[in-house]
Design a protein around this motif. Structure first.
Motif, PDB file in Angstrom:
ATOM      1  N   THR A   1       8.385  17.948   7.705  1.00 21.00           N
ATOM      2  CA  THR A   1       7.992  16.592   8.077  1.00 21.00           C
ATOM      3  C   THR A   1       6.471  16.548   8.196  1.00 21.00           C
ATOM      4  O   THR A   1       5.891  17.082   9.139  1.00 21.00           O
ATOM      5  CB  THR A   1       8.655  16.172   9.400  1.00 21.00           C
ATOM      6  N   HIS A   2       5.833  15.948   7.203  1.00 23.11           N
ATOM      7  CA  HIS A   2       4.376  15.821   7.168  1.00 23.11           C
ATOM      8  C   HIS A   2       3.966  14.602   7.991  1.00 23.11           C
ATOM      9  O   HIS A   2       4.699  13.617   8.069  1.00 23.11           O
ATOM     10  CB  HIS A   2       3.882  15.665   5.732  1.00 23.11           C
ATOM     11  N   GLN A   3       2.797  14.657   8.572  1.00 22.13           N
ATOM     12  CA  GLN A   3       2.242  13.544   9.348  1.00 22.13           C
ATOM     13  C   GLN A   3       1.223  12.806   8.493  1.00 22.13           C
ATOM     14  O   GLN A   3       0.304  13.441   7.960  1.00 22.13           O
ATOM     15  CB  GLN A   3       1.566  14.057  10.623  1.00 22.13           C
ATOM     16  N   VAL A   4       1.379  11.499   8.360  1.00 24.51           N
ATOM     17  CA  VAL A   4       0.470  10.666   7.573  1.00 24.51           C
ATOM     18  C   VAL A   4      -0.287   9.775   8.544  1.00 24.51           C
ATOM     19  O   VAL A   4       0.325   9.053   9.339  1.00 24.51           O
ATOM     20  CB  VAL A   4       1.246   9.803   6.553  1.00 24.51           C
ATOM     21  N   TYR A   5      -1.607   9.833   8.487  1.00 26.04           N
ATOM     22  CA  TYR A   5      -2.464   9.020   9.353  1.00 26.04           C
ATOM     23  C   TYR A   5      -3.383   8.178   8.486  1.00 26.04           C
ATOM     24  O   TYR A   5      -4.116   8.707   7.651  1.00 26.04           O
ATOM     25  CB  TYR A   5      -3.314   9.911  10.269  1.00 26.04           C
ATOM     26  N   PHE A   6      -3.344   6.880   8.688  1.00 26.63           N
ATOM     27  CA  PHE A   6      -4.223   5.925   8.008  1.00 26.63           C
ATOM     28  C   PHE A   6      -5.158   5.408   9.091  1.00 26.63           C
ATOM     29  O   PHE A   6      -4.728   4.685   9.988  1.00 26.63           O
ATOM     30  CB  PHE A   6      -3.370   4.816   7.415  1.00 26.63           C
ATOM     31  N   ILE A   7      -6.428   5.797   9.027  1.00 23.28           N
ATOM     32  CA  ILE A   7      -7.370   5.601  10.132  1.00 23.28           C
ATOM     33  C   ILE A   7      -8.621   4.868   9.647  1.00 23.28           C
ATOM     34  O   ILE A   7      -9.023   5.008   8.497  1.00 23.28           O
ATOM     35  CB  ILE A   7      -7.758   6.975  10.724  1.00 23.28           C
ATOM     36  N   GLY A   8      -9.251   4.135  10.556  1.00 20.67           N
ATOM     37  CA  GLY A   8     -10.499   3.440  10.247  1.00 20.67           C
ATOM     38  C   GLY A   8     -11.647   4.415  10.066  1.00 20.67           C
ATOM     39  O   GLY A   8     -11.625   5.540  10.556  1.00 20.67           O
TER      40      GLY A   8
ATOM     41  N   ALA B   1       6.790  15.420  -6.440  1.00 15.79           N
ATOM     42  CA  ALA B   1       6.007  14.205  -6.216  1.00 15.79           C
ATOM     43  C   ALA B   1       6.694  13.356  -5.151  1.00 15.79           C
ATOM     44  O   ALA B   1       7.908  13.173  -5.174  1.00 15.79           O
ATOM     45  CB  ALA B   1       5.857  13.429  -7.507  1.00 15.79           C
ATOM     46  N   LEU B   2       5.914  12.864  -4.215  1.00 18.66           N
ATOM     47  CA  LEU B   2       6.443  12.107  -3.082  1.00 18.66           C
ATOM     48  C   LEU B   2       5.703  10.779  -2.971  1.00 18.66           C
ATOM     49  O   LEU B   2       4.474  10.755  -3.033  1.00 18.66           O
ATOM     50  CB  LEU B   2       6.235  12.929  -1.802  1.00 18.66           C
TER      51      LEU B   2
ATOM     52  N   VAL C   1       0.866  -1.168   0.000  1.00 16.74           N
ATOM     53  CA  VAL C   1       0.000   0.000   0.000  1.00 16.74           C
ATOM     54  C   VAL C   1       0.907   1.223   0.000  1.00 16.74           C
ATOM     55  O   VAL C   1       1.727   1.382   0.897  1.00 16.74           O
ATOM     56  CB  VAL C   1      -0.943   0.025   1.227  1.00 16.74           C
ATOM     57  N   THR C   2       0.782   2.057  -1.042  1.00 19.52           N
ATOM     58  CA  THR C   2       1.629   3.231  -1.150  1.00 19.52           C
ATOM     59  C   THR C   2       0.789   4.493  -1.299  1.00 19.52           C
ATOM     60  O   THR C   2      -0.302   4.472  -1.865  1.00 19.52           O
ATOM     61  CB  THR C   2       2.591   3.143  -2.351  1.00 19.52           C
ATOM     62  N   LEU C   3       1.330   5.562  -0.781  1.00 16.46           N
ATOM     63  CA  LEU C   3       0.744   6.889  -0.896  1.00 16.46           C
ATOM     64  C   LEU C   3       1.579   7.667  -1.895  1.00 16.46           C
ATOM     65  O   LEU C   3       2.808   7.703  -1.775  1.00 16.46           O
ATOM     66  CB  LEU C   3       0.776   7.585   0.473  1.00 16.46           C
ATOM     67  N   SER C   4       0.935   8.255  -2.869  1.00 19.10           N
ATOM     68  CA  SER C   4       1.616   9.140  -3.816  1.00 19.10           C
ATOM     69  C   SER C   4       1.016  10.520  -3.617  1.00 19.10           C
ATOM     70  O   SER C   4      -0.192  10.702  -3.738  1.00 19.10           O
ATOM     71  CB  SER C   4       1.405   8.676  -5.258  1.00 19.10           C
ATOM     72  N   LEU C   5       1.865  11.461  -3.290  1.00 15.55           N
ATOM     73  CA  LEU C   5       1.415  12.794  -2.924  1.00 15.55           C
ATOM     74  C   LEU C   5       2.037  13.813  -3.868  1.00 15.55           C
ATOM     75  O   LEU C   5       3.255  13.850  -4.029  1.00 15.55           O
ATOM     76  CB  LEU C   5       1.848  13.069  -1.481  1.00 15.55           C
ATOM     77  N   GLY C   6       1.209  14.619  -4.500  1.00 21.85           N
ATOM     78  CA  GLY C   6       1.703  15.640  -5.409  1.00 21.85           C
ATOM     79  C   GLY C   6       2.043  16.921  -4.682  1.00 21.85           C
ATOM     80  O   GLY C   6       3.015  17.593  -4.996  1.00 21.85           O
ATOM     81  N   LYS C   7       1.254  17.259  -3.686  1.00 20.46           N
ATOM     82  CA  LYS C   7       1.454  18.505  -2.958  1.00 20.46           C
ATOM     83  C   LYS C   7       2.124  18.216  -1.618  1.00 20.46           C
ATOM     84  O   LYS C   7       1.603  17.470  -0.805  1.00 20.46           O
ATOM     85  CB  LYS C   7       0.111  19.189  -2.727  1.00 20.46           C
ATOM     86  N   ASN C   8       3.278  18.808  -1.401  1.00 20.14           N
ATOM     87  CA  ASN C   8       3.971  18.710  -0.120  1.00 20.14           C
ATOM     88  C   ASN C   8       4.964  19.854  -0.043  1.00 20.14           C
ATOM     89  O   ASN C   8       5.289  20.472  -1.042  1.00 20.14           O
ATOM     90  CB  ASN C   8       4.657  17.348   0.046  1.00 20.14           C
ATOM     91  N   LYS C   9       5.395  20.145   1.145  1.00 18.02           N
ATOM     92  CA  LYS C   9       6.315  21.260   1.333  1.00 18.02           C
ATOM     93  C   LYS C   9       7.723  20.727   1.574  1.00 18.02           C
ATOM     94  O   LYS C   9       7.940  19.889   2.450  1.00 18.02           O
ATOM     95  CB  LYS C   9       5.868  22.125   2.504  1.00 18.02           C
TER      96      LYS C   9
END
Length: 171
Positions: free
Chosen positions: A83-90, A112-113, A71-79
């Motif tokens: 250090t961005h926080q990624v939360y995968f929640i129910g 792109a990240l 499972v991968t996250l592809s993010l176009g917008k980031n600074k």
């Protein structure tokens, strides 16, 4: 008697044809069947505020040949250098639960990240309220049927969300 020989000749030709087809069909030179193509599903993420209508990234679930998934996250917008926080929640992002599949840091690069959320997993430890954990199966069909969402915050102490989207059954 001539008719009997003619009939026997036809029966012999038919039998030889059937045997030839049977031997050809049983040829052991064929290799194993090709493995099925890996299954993959993508879920879109969008921004918030003025970016609410804009797609800012996506989550991809890819099945491996051993039935594990990535499972991968592809993010176009980031600074960059943040250090961005990624939360995968129910639950969906409009009705979240207290179950957390993953919480991690992702250092922005300004371009792109890609962030690996899970790699080669068949089950995961779900963190629940009060510090309890519960192991759940997380193969392809389990992941797609799971109702969850992903939220990427600008930084640890920020309330700014740069990407959000539903995952699996919530989508």
């Amino acid at each position: 008697m001539f008719k009997f020989h003619q009939h026997a000749l036809k029966a012999g030709v038919v039998a030889a044809t059937v045997l030839g087809i049977a031997f050809t069909a049983c040829n052991k030179d064929d290799g194993p069947p090709a493995p099925p193509a890996p299954r993959s599903t993508t879920f879109k993420l969008r921004g918030t505020g003025t970016d609410a209508a804009r797609e800012t990234g996506f989550i991809t679930v890819l099945e491996n040949s051993d039935s594990s998934i990535n499972v991968t996250l592809s993010l176009g917008k980031n600074k960059k250098d943040t250090t961005h926080q990624v939360y995968f929640i129910g639950g969906s992002y409009t009705a979240p639960t207290t179950d957390t599949l993953q919480a991690l840091d992702a250092k922005g690069n300004g371009a792109a990240l890609t962030v690996e959320l899970f790699k080669n997993v068949k089950k995961i430890s779900l963190r629940q309220a009060g510090g309890a954990t519960k192991e759940i199966p997380f193969k392809y069909n389990d992941a797609i049927a799971y109702a969850g969402h992903l939220k990427v915050k600008h930084s640890r102490f920020s309330t700014d969300t740069i990407a959000i989207g539903n995952f699996g059954k919530s989508n």
